[in-house]
Design an enzyme around this catalytic site. Structure first.
Site, short mmCIF file in Angstrom:
data_model
loop_
_atom_site.label_atom_id
_atom_site.label_comp_id
_atom_site.label_asym_id
_atom_site.label_seq_id
_atom_site.Cartn_x
_atom_site.Cartn_y
_atom_site.Cartn_z
CB SER A 85 -10.25 39.41 -17.15
OG SER A 85 -11.29 38.53 -17.35
CB SER A 86 -4.45 40.26 -18.98
OG SER A 86 -4.53 39.54 -20.18
CG ASP B 277 -14.34 38.66 -18.28
OD1 ASP B 277 -14.89 37.95 -17.41
OD2 ASP B 277 -13.91 38.19 -19.35
CE1 TYR C 54 -17.11 32.90 -23.50
CE2 TYR C 54 -18.00 34.14 -25.35
CZ TYR C 54 -17.86 33.96 -23.99
OH TYR C 54 -18.46 34.84 -23.12
#
Ligand code: GLA
Length: 389
Positions: free
Chosen positions: A134-135, A180, A229
């Site tokens: 999750s940058s 996130d 996704y």
């Protein structure tokens, strides 16, 4: 192979020097937003279910100075790239993709009616990019926090997370759930957060002493992740409709069994993953609270098998990394973490064994796959906060 964190002081020193070079002045405000790893509860957030993530001691650091006008000037130290945009005309940038997370957050805040001041901001990070930690959410939450403080906005942690998710969904175009941005906004040192993704409430779950979070990065770039996704999200919606529930959160194993014959095989598998994963997550919380790490580990292993066989979001690299961990003494549990198709695994490991285990997993992975992984031995950290001093 084992990669150590950059301290916040070091991040800040590097970024301050860069800001002086680039903007001619050192930032007046500093914030740090952590990356995250999910212990269990994968692909459940957009089904209004339960997740159990941890904020980790790898950070995006932003140093910012307010401006009197509506200009936002950015400098990404790690890419050595500067870019600027006006708060009166926020458009998606094809050239500097990283800046879209910042543009998107400014856009979402203004859409919600907040009045922003311009800023000069420098960013640097040791959250690995495109690795499932999750940058990008960390950049979003750090940005929201900086705007919030510099513009004096009244915004709580959940609202901040929701606006960052909106930026990601509607500006960047990735249809992620809330996990996130939520954990990065609200994480607590020494704890995992059980998040109820329907009510948006959380419960703090202490990480028992004596256990290490070992994260292994396959370094496989996650090519398929966006399209797959979105496909999974649709399959889940279809499953919920066929089962006659608002979201898969509301379906029980017995309901699924009753209706199994009316579902096509793919939908059945997707539903089975989500329904069993929600149950595993709640059980893992009880086991963690009792200090029963053996049981937590079993649930993590079952989660991996379910993601591999029913949800079909694993890949060879992730499976090899997880199986290498399963062979090691001192490992309670191992699974892929995040969206899948590459990225990282999370391993719950006895603290005294962590270094040896990390090396053994890394060597096995390199022998089989031919790539040296990166391994991070992590602590559970606070969510976004100002860097003082
Ligand atoms: C990505 C998304 C999250 C969540 C996970 C899977 O990290 O951003 O919202 O859906 O995948 O659990």
């Amino acid at each position: 192979m084992i990669s150590r964190p950059v301290s916040l002081a070091e991040h800040r020193e590097n970024a301050a020097r860069a800001a002086l070079r680039h903007f001619g002045r050192a930032p007046s405000f500093w914030a740090a937003a952590p990356g995250r790893v999910n212990l269990i509860g994968e692909h459940t957030d957009y089904n209004e279910g339960f997740v159990l993530p941890v904020a980790i001691d790898r950070h995006v650091v932003i140093g910012a100075t307010p401006r009197a006008d509506r200009l936002v000037r950015l400098y990404a130290l790690d890419f050595d790239e500067g870019v600027a945009f006006s708060l009166d005309d926020i458009i998606y940038s094809q050239e500097s993709r990283w800046s879209n997370y910042i543009r998107g957050v400014a856009w979402a805040l203004q859409e919600a009616g907040y009045r922003l001041r311009g800023m000069d901001a420098v960013l640097t990070s040791d959250v690995p990019i495109a690795s499932g930690l999750s940058s990008s959410a960390a950049v979003e939450v750090a940005t929201a926090y900086a705007f919030q403080v510099l513009s004096g906005l009244d915004l709580d942690g959940v609202q901040r997370a929701l606006l960052c998710q909106k930026a990601e969904n509607q500006f960047v175009g990735m249809n992620c759930g809330i996990m996130d941005q939520y954990i990065i906004s609200l994480g607590k040192r020494g704890h995992a957060l059980l998040i109820d993704c329907r009510s948006l409430e959380y419960d703090l779950v202490p990480i028992p002493s004596g256990c290490s979070l070992v994260i292994c990065n396959t370094r496989k770039k996650r090519g398929l992740v966006d399209s797959e996704y979105n496909a999974r999200r649709q399959e889940c919606e279809r499953g919920a409709a066929l089962l006659g529930v608002r979201a898969l959160r509301d379906a029980t194993p017995s309901l699924l069994e009753e209706r199994a014959a009316s579902l096509d095989p793919i939908t059945l598998k997707r539903c089975r993953h989500v329904i069993t994963e929600n149950a595993r997550t709640l059980e893992a919380v009880s086991a963690l609270k009792e200090g029963n790490l053996g049981r937590v580990g079993e649930l993590m292993n079952a989660s991996h098998r379910s993601l591999r066989d029913d949800y079909e979001v694993s890949c060879r690299e992730l499976d090899v990394m997880v199986e290498a961990a399963w062979k090691q003494g001192g490992v309670w549990g191992a699974r892929m973490t995040g969206a899948g198709f590459g990225g990282c695994t999370i391993n719950l490991v006895a603290e005294e064994a962590a270094l040896d285990v990390a090396e053994a997993i890394g060597e096995e992975y390199q022998r089989v796959i031919g790539i040296a992984p990166e391994i991070y031995i992590c602590q559970a950290e606070d969510g976004v906060s100002a860097i003082e001093g």
